[in-house]
Design an enzyme around this catalytic site. Structure first.
Site, short mmCIF file in Angstrom:
data_model
loop_
_atom_site.label_atom_id
_atom_site.label_comp_id
_atom_site.label_asym_id
_atom_site.label_seq_id
_atom_site.Cartn_x
_atom_site.Cartn_y
_atom_site.Cartn_z
N LYS A 1 0.84 -1.21 0.00
CA LYS A 1 0.00 0.00 0.00
C LYS A 1 0.87 1.26 0.00
O LYS A 1 0.60 2.20 -0.73
CB LYS A 1 -0.94 -0.01 1.21
CG LYS A 1 -2.11 -0.98 1.02
CD LYS A 1 -2.98 -1.07 2.26
CE LYS A 1 -4.06 -2.13 2.09
NZ LYS A 1 -4.62 -2.55 3.37
N LYS B 1 -3.35 -10.36 -10.50
CA LYS B 1 -4.43 -10.58 -9.54
C LYS B 1 -5.56 -9.58 -9.81
O LYS B 1 -5.31 -8.38 -9.96
CB LYS B 1 -3.88 -10.37 -8.12
CG LYS B 1 -4.93 -10.53 -7.04
CD LYS B 1 -4.53 -9.87 -5.72
CE LYS B 1 -5.80 -9.38 -5.07
NZ LYS B 1 -5.76 -8.70 -3.85
N LYS C 1 -9.48 -4.12 -7.55
CA LYS C 1 -10.01 -2.81 -7.98
C LYS C 1 -8.89 -1.79 -8.09
O LYS C 1 -8.96 -0.87 -8.88
CB LYS C 1 -11.13 -2.33 -7.06
CG LYS C 1 -10.70 -2.16 -5.62
CD LYS C 1 -11.88 -1.80 -4.75
CE LYS C 1 -11.52 -1.88 -3.28
NZ LYS C 1 -11.19 -3.22 -2.77
#
Ligand code: ADP
Ligand code: TRP
Length: 320
Positions: free
Chosen positions: A110, A189, A192
């Site tokens: 992230k 993968k 979103k």
């Protein structure tokens, strides 16, 4: 056996979420005492708009109920309706080594993607451990990317139990290998955040155009093709019966069968599978009070469990 899983309301759910987490979790509701929740405290680490969070939380509630969550079997709730987990997360934080969190891939990914690092993002796995341990869960169905977080949970539970006495059940992750990673349009993968996903309940035209955009190789139409190297086939596999899958594999290998045809067959399967869910979702959207009452009843049951665990943890630590 107690089973718990959660999902963040951070965007519209997609086929990766459905096959990687929702479907396995819904199947497990037959096998034990199931808890499923909408992780809106966790979503605060990435969703900063209140209206968006509210809408996304409601959407996830409708999505799960539409896809077959049976509220008579599964305790279904919003994480923020069980505030005991935040206190438990503090109690767990004092047995959490910094290094353990620093090693978490999800945090590192992230930050690498530009999400501002803050304490919530860093401590995310500790709150997740509190979710799992609060209800004394034995099994945690998740996609492979969440496995490390369940391992962190195990470490914290073991450490706590060693230091303060046996308060927590040690959980196991449950990962279905065949759907551990659902590929997206580009073969990465499905996620979103990579915008390579197909939404479960999105606009049908958009979903169809996404299926048609799945990246394939340049083998000519007439040549035999290897189904196992094809992303369209990998997605078709998730929907098809073994017989349908065999028939499709034979068509690939025989040649004269183009990727466009395969994509159309996949689109038909997607529509057939999702149509009843879509219908049910529309019905549920017209009954907000009914949906709200399911979430409230779920929260009351989850809260009773969390209170019991929290009281035991407080006692063990000398806070009573
Ligand atoms: P996204 O990557 O789209 O942000 P999340 O990280 O919110 O999705 O994932 C929610 C749940 O769905 C997790 O349990 C995760 O493991 C599962 N999941 C998400 N994407 C996939 C995928 N492509 N394949 C399998 N499981 C997935
Ligand atoms: N971190 C999970 C995800 O992003 C969501 C989650 C929060 C969760 N708490 C949990 C999953 C507890 C399983 C158990 O998908």
């Amino acid at each position: 056996m107690r089973i718990l899983s959660g999902i963040q309301p951070s965007g519209k759910l997609h086929l990766g979420n459905y096959f990687g987490m929702m479907k396995p979790a819904l199947e497990l509701q037959e096998k034990g005492d199931a808890f499923l929740f909408i992780a809106n405290y966790h979503a605060l680490t990435t969703v900063t708009d209140a209206a968006r969070l509210r809408t996304a939380t409601w959407d996830v509630a409708l999505d799960f109920l539409a896809c077959g969550l049976d509220p008579d079997r599964t305790v279904f709730f919003r994480q923020s309706d069980v505030p005991e987990v935040t206190e438990l997360s503090w109690l767990l934080s004092v047995v959490t080594p910094m290094g353990l969190l620093e090693r978490c891939h999800s945090y590192k990914d992230k930050v690498a993607r530009g999400i501002a690092s803050n304490h919530g993002l860093f401590a995310y796995p500790v709150l997740m451990a509190a979710d799992i341990l609060a209800v004394q869960s034995n099994l945690v169905p998740v996609g492979r990317d969440q496995k490390q977080h369940v391992e962190v949970t195990r470490d914290l539970a073991i450490k706590f139990n060693n230091q303060y006495g046996p308060v927590f059940t040690i959980p196991e992750p449950s990962i279905r290998d065949e759907v551990a990673v659902v590929p997206g349009l580009d073969g990465e993968k499905m996620s979103k955040s990579y915008d390579n996903h197909i939404e479960l309940f999105g606009d049908e035209k958009e979903a169809r155009s996404r299926v048609m955009r799945i990246v394939t190789d340049s083998t000519p139409l007439e040549s035999p093709k290897n189904p196992d190297a094809c992303r369209v086939f990998a997605l078709y596999k998730l929907f098809a019966t073994p017989e349908e899958l065999q028939a499709m594999a034979d068509r690939y290998r025989a040649g004269g069968f183009g990727y466009g045809e395969a994509k159309k067959a996949l689109w038909v399967k997607i529509q057939e599978t999702l149509a009843p869910f879509r219908h049910r979702r529309e019905e549920l959207a017209r009954q907000p009070d009914f949906v709200e009452s399911i979430l409230r009843q779920g929260a009351a049951r989850a809260r009773a469990e969390a209170r019991r665990t929290l009281a035991a943890a407080r006692r063990a630590m000398g806070l009573d």
